[in-house]
Design a protein around this motif. Structure first.
Motif, PDB file in Angstrom:
ATOM      1  N   VAL A   1       0.814  -1.221   0.000  1.00 22.01           N
ATOM      2  CA  VAL A   1       0.000   0.000   0.000  1.00 22.01           C
ATOM      3  C   VAL A   1       0.849   1.273   0.000  1.00 22.01           C
ATOM      4  N   ALA A   2       2.135   1.150  -0.290  1.00 22.74           N
ATOM      5  CA  ALA A   2       2.971   2.357  -0.366  1.00 22.74           C
ATOM      6  C   ALA A   2       2.457   3.241  -1.501  1.00 22.74           C
ATOM      7  N   PRO A   3       2.520   4.574  -1.330  1.00 24.74           N
ATOM      8  CA  PRO A   3       2.182   5.429  -2.471  1.00 24.74           C
ATOM      9  C   PRO A   3       3.118   5.062  -3.618  1.00 24.74           C
ATOM     10  N   ASP A   4       2.572   4.670  -4.747  1.00 25.51           N
ATOM     11  CA  ASP A   4       3.407   4.218  -5.865  1.00 25.51           C
ATOM     12  C   ASP A   4       3.905   5.418  -6.685  1.00 25.51           C
ATOM     13  N   TYR A   5       3.054   6.448  -6.768  1.00 25.39           N
ATOM     14  CA  TYR A   5       3.465   7.685  -7.453  1.00 25.39           C
ATOM     15  C   TYR A   5       2.661   8.834  -6.876  1.00 25.39           C
ATOM     16  N   VAL A   6       3.248  10.031  -6.976  1.00 25.38           N
ATOM     17  CA  VAL A   6       2.583  11.219  -6.448  1.00 25.38           C
ATOM     18  C   VAL A   6       2.128  12.100  -7.603  1.00 25.38           C
TER      19      VAL A   6
ATOM     20  N   MET B   1       5.783   3.795 -14.787  1.00 20.96           N
ATOM     21  CA  MET B   1       4.380   4.166 -14.636  1.00 20.96           C
ATOM     22  C   MET B   1       3.420   3.057 -15.072  1.00 20.96           C
ATOM     23  N   LYS B   2       3.985   1.940 -15.533  1.00 23.16           N
ATOM     24  CA  LYS B   2       3.111   0.826 -15.950  1.00 23.16           C
ATOM     25  C   LYS B   2       3.157  -0.349 -14.983  1.00 23.16           C
ATOM     26  N   GLU B   3       4.288  -0.479 -14.256  1.00 22.56           N
ATOM     27  CA  GLU B   3       4.454  -1.632 -13.355  1.00 22.56           C
ATOM     28  C   GLU B   3       4.402  -1.165 -11.905  1.00 22.56           C
ATOM     29  N   GLU B   4       4.044  -2.080 -10.998  1.00 19.08           N
ATOM     30  CA  GLU B   4       4.101  -1.768  -9.570  1.00 19.08           C
ATOM     31  C   GLU B   4       5.573  -1.609  -9.193  1.00 19.08           C
ATOM     32  N   ILE B   5       5.961  -0.502  -8.557  1.00 18.83           N
ATOM     33  CA  ILE B   5       7.386  -0.245  -8.307  1.00 18.83           C
ATOM     34  C   ILE B   5       7.920  -1.129  -7.180  1.00 18.83           C
ATOM     35  N   PHE B   6       7.247  -1.159  -6.045  1.00 15.53           N
ATOM     36  CA  PHE B   6       7.614  -2.045  -4.935  1.00 15.53           C
ATOM     37  C   PHE B   6       9.078  -1.876  -4.529  1.00 15.53           C
ATOM     38  N   GLY B   7       9.490  -0.635  -4.397  1.00 10.17           N
ATOM     39  CA  GLY B   7      10.856  -0.292  -4.015  1.00 10.17           C
ATOM     40  C   GLY B   7      10.911   1.197  -3.732  1.00 10.17           C
ATOM     41  N   PRO B   8      12.083   1.717  -3.288  1.00  8.34           N
ATOM     42  CA  PRO B   8      12.146   3.104  -2.795  1.00  8.34           C
ATOM     43  C   PRO B   8      12.327   4.158  -3.894  1.00  8.34           C
ATOM     44  N   VAL B   9      11.554   4.063  -4.958  1.00  9.13           N
ATOM     45  CA  VAL B   9      11.611   5.037  -6.050  1.00  9.13           C
ATOM     46  C   VAL B   9      10.210   5.648  -6.182  1.00  9.13           C
ATOM     47  N   LEU B  10      10.136   6.968  -6.052  1.00 11.67           N
ATOM     48  CA  LEU B  10       8.819   7.619  -6.062  1.00 11.67           C
ATOM     49  C   LEU B  10       8.705   8.617  -7.217  1.00 11.67           C
ATOM     50  N   PRO B  11       7.919   8.267  -8.251  1.00 11.40           N
ATOM     51  CA  PRO B  11       7.700   9.224  -9.336  1.00 11.40           C
ATOM     52  C   PRO B  11       6.842  10.404  -8.863  1.00 11.40           C
ATOM     53  N   ILE B  12       7.230  11.593  -9.318  1.00 16.17           N
ATOM     54  CA  ILE B  12       6.467  12.807  -9.019  1.00 16.17           C
ATOM     55  C   ILE B  12       5.975  13.352 -10.354  1.00 16.17           C
TER      56      ILE B  12
END
Ligand code: NAD
Length: 459
Positions: free
Chosen positions: A248-253, A334-345
């Motif tokens: 449930v981590a924010p995947d992108y902002v 932006m197409k796959e679940e990131i599931f790691g410490p990278v946050l697109p803005i």
């Protein structure tokens, strides 16, 4: 072990059919036994989760063993009431009958866990399964081996194998071996959407009901009127917890263009405050589970412009908390679940623009909206279908046992936690009791000439 599996599964079936798991006293005793064993293994749990994921004790308590104990306590406090028959209304047609709903155990259920919260995500469903009076087969992820070993010790110290069976091994081999030869009464699966589809197909072959707790891309919207300091603090906390390996981590902002600069600088500030200038040495920052996950996540960094972070170290499986400016919605990040410490803005100007981006990955597991305007809050919640949601927060909804936790569509089916877990592992049996002292003749044939009466009774 695996050649013995068919006999082991039959032993569980027999144990269930003996009726021993049904009384409240038995269920309570097992929940207490689990609680005692989890408490007794506290240090081993910390050591194992540190070895597998470099989790701190504090993080473990909030997200793993403490979380589980809270669920156990909530269940112990309410179970007797949940088990009571529920009286419901009876319609005119059936008067003077009475009606009630009984909660019946399902039987022998299978719970399958992932590696990211290996203890909590396997044992929390088990709490619901035990509370509902079932026998349980537990299959942990093979990718968190230290935690898997401690969980096995906990289970085997607390329960006989014919009641709770702990099965280890390669999921792709051992799970089909069980599901294709034995009819479970329910399969509760937590993991990726890709494997969830395989589980669903195997369950369908035997018409076995399933709960699927899957992944996805959970969007986080920061509106023009949001409190930026609060948004930055809460987004940083959740996104980089467990090095971003959280369903449930924010995947992108998606941030309103007017607030983008302020948000990015507040996020950088919070990353430094929480994890220091070198997060690699922070006791509050985790690591990737294995090389496969490391290699997968590190590739995303090239899908945008690095605003902060970007350092990594393969030997220690470290990836720095990274903020990425992304403009291309067709890029892998932006197409796959990131599931790691990278946050697109990504910045947006209108709600429509942001909704179009969210719609590219519909039905996320969670949706987060940061705004100080209740009208906007309503609009956003109404416009984005998601498993769960938080307003001015991220992910904490799952720690409230009074809320159902689950996804929809590609992020899952069914839900659990607290009473919802008990319901998931219970069959709702409808019972109607009709007295014998009243037996009106109009209910029996011949019916000729009674249509008007029936129309009056059944509207
Ligand atoms: P995964 O799907 O690789 O593995 C999960 C389980 O499935 C493991 O126990 C594994 O042994 C088993 N498995 C693997 N391949 C299999 C196959 N071919 N047939 C049958 N079983 C198989 O998932 P993961 O990598 O451990 O977990 C990460 C994923 O889980 C992410 O997508 C994440 O979002 C999701 N997740 C969801 C939740 C939630 O509550 N919705 C929680 C945590 C993780």
């Amino acid at each position: 072990m695996h050649t013995e599996l068919p006999d082991r599964l039959i032993a569980l079936r027999r144990y269930f059919e003996s009726g021993i798991t049904k009384p409240y006293a038995f269920r309570k005793q097992q929940l207490l036994a689990l609680k005692k064993a989890v408490i007794a293994h506290e240090q081993q749990i910390y050591d194992a989760l540190y070895a597998d994921l470099k989790k701190s004790k504090e993080e473990c308590w909030v997200t793993e063993n403490g979380f589980l104990l809270a669920e156990l306590n909530d269940t112990l406090n309410h179970l007797q009431r949940w088990m009571e028959p529920e009286s419901v209304a009876t319609n005119l047609l059936n008067m003077p009958s009475s009606s009630r709903v009984l909660r019946e155990p399902l039987g022998v259920v299978l719970a399958i866990g992932p590696w990211n919260y290996p203890l909590q995500l396997l044992f929390t469903p088990m709490v619901g399964a035990i509370a509902a009076g079932n026998c349980v087969v537990l299959k942990p992820s093979e990718f968190a081996p230290a935690t898997s070993l401690v969980m096995q010790q906990i289970i085997e110290s607390a329960f006989p194998k014919e009641y709770i069976l702990y099965v280890t091994g390669d999921g792709a081999t051992v799970i089909p071996a069980m599901m294709q030869t034995f009819s479970f009464d329910h399969v509760f699966y937590t993991g990726s959407t890709a494997v969830g589809r395989i589980i669903y197909k195997m369950a369908a072959e035997r018409l076995v009901p399933v709960t699927l707790e899957l992944g996805g891309k959970s969007p986080c919207v920061v509106e023009s009127d949001a409190s930026i300091s609060i948004a930055a603090k809460r987004i940083t906390m959740t996104t980089f917890s467990n090095a971003g390996q959280m369903c449930v981590a924010p995947d992108y902002v998606l941030v309103h263009a007017s607030q983008k600069t302020a948000l990015v600088s507040a996020l950088v500030n919070k990353i430094q405050q929480f994890f220091g200038d070198n997060p690699a040495t922070s006791e509050n920052y985790g690591k990737m589970i294995n090389e496969k996950q490391f290699d997968r996540v590190i590739k995303y960094v090239t899908d945008g412009t690095i605003l902060h972070g970007g350092r990594y170290h393969k030997e220690t499986l470290f990836i720095e908390p990274t903020l990425l400016e992304v403009t291309k919605m067709d890029s892998a990040v932006m197409k796959e679940e990131i599931f790691g410490p990278v946050l697109p803005i990504i910045s947006f100007n209108t709600m429509e623009e942001a909704l179009a981006i969210i719609a590219l990955n519909p039905n996320p597991l969670a949706f987060y909206i940061f705004t100080s305007n209740t009208e906007k809050e309503k609009q956003w919640l109404g416009a984005v279908p998601s498993g769960g949601a938080c307003v001015n927060n991220a992910s904490w909804h799952l720690t409230n046992p009074s809320l159902p936790f689950g996804g929809r569509g590609f992020s899952g089916t069914g839900d659990y936690h607290g009473k919802y877990s008990f319901e998931t592992f219970s069959h709702r049996k409808a019972v109607m009791k009709t007295p014998t002292w009243f037996d009106p003749w109009i209910k029996y044939p011949p019916f000729n000439g009674r249509l008007g009466l029936f129309k009056w009774l059944i509207k």
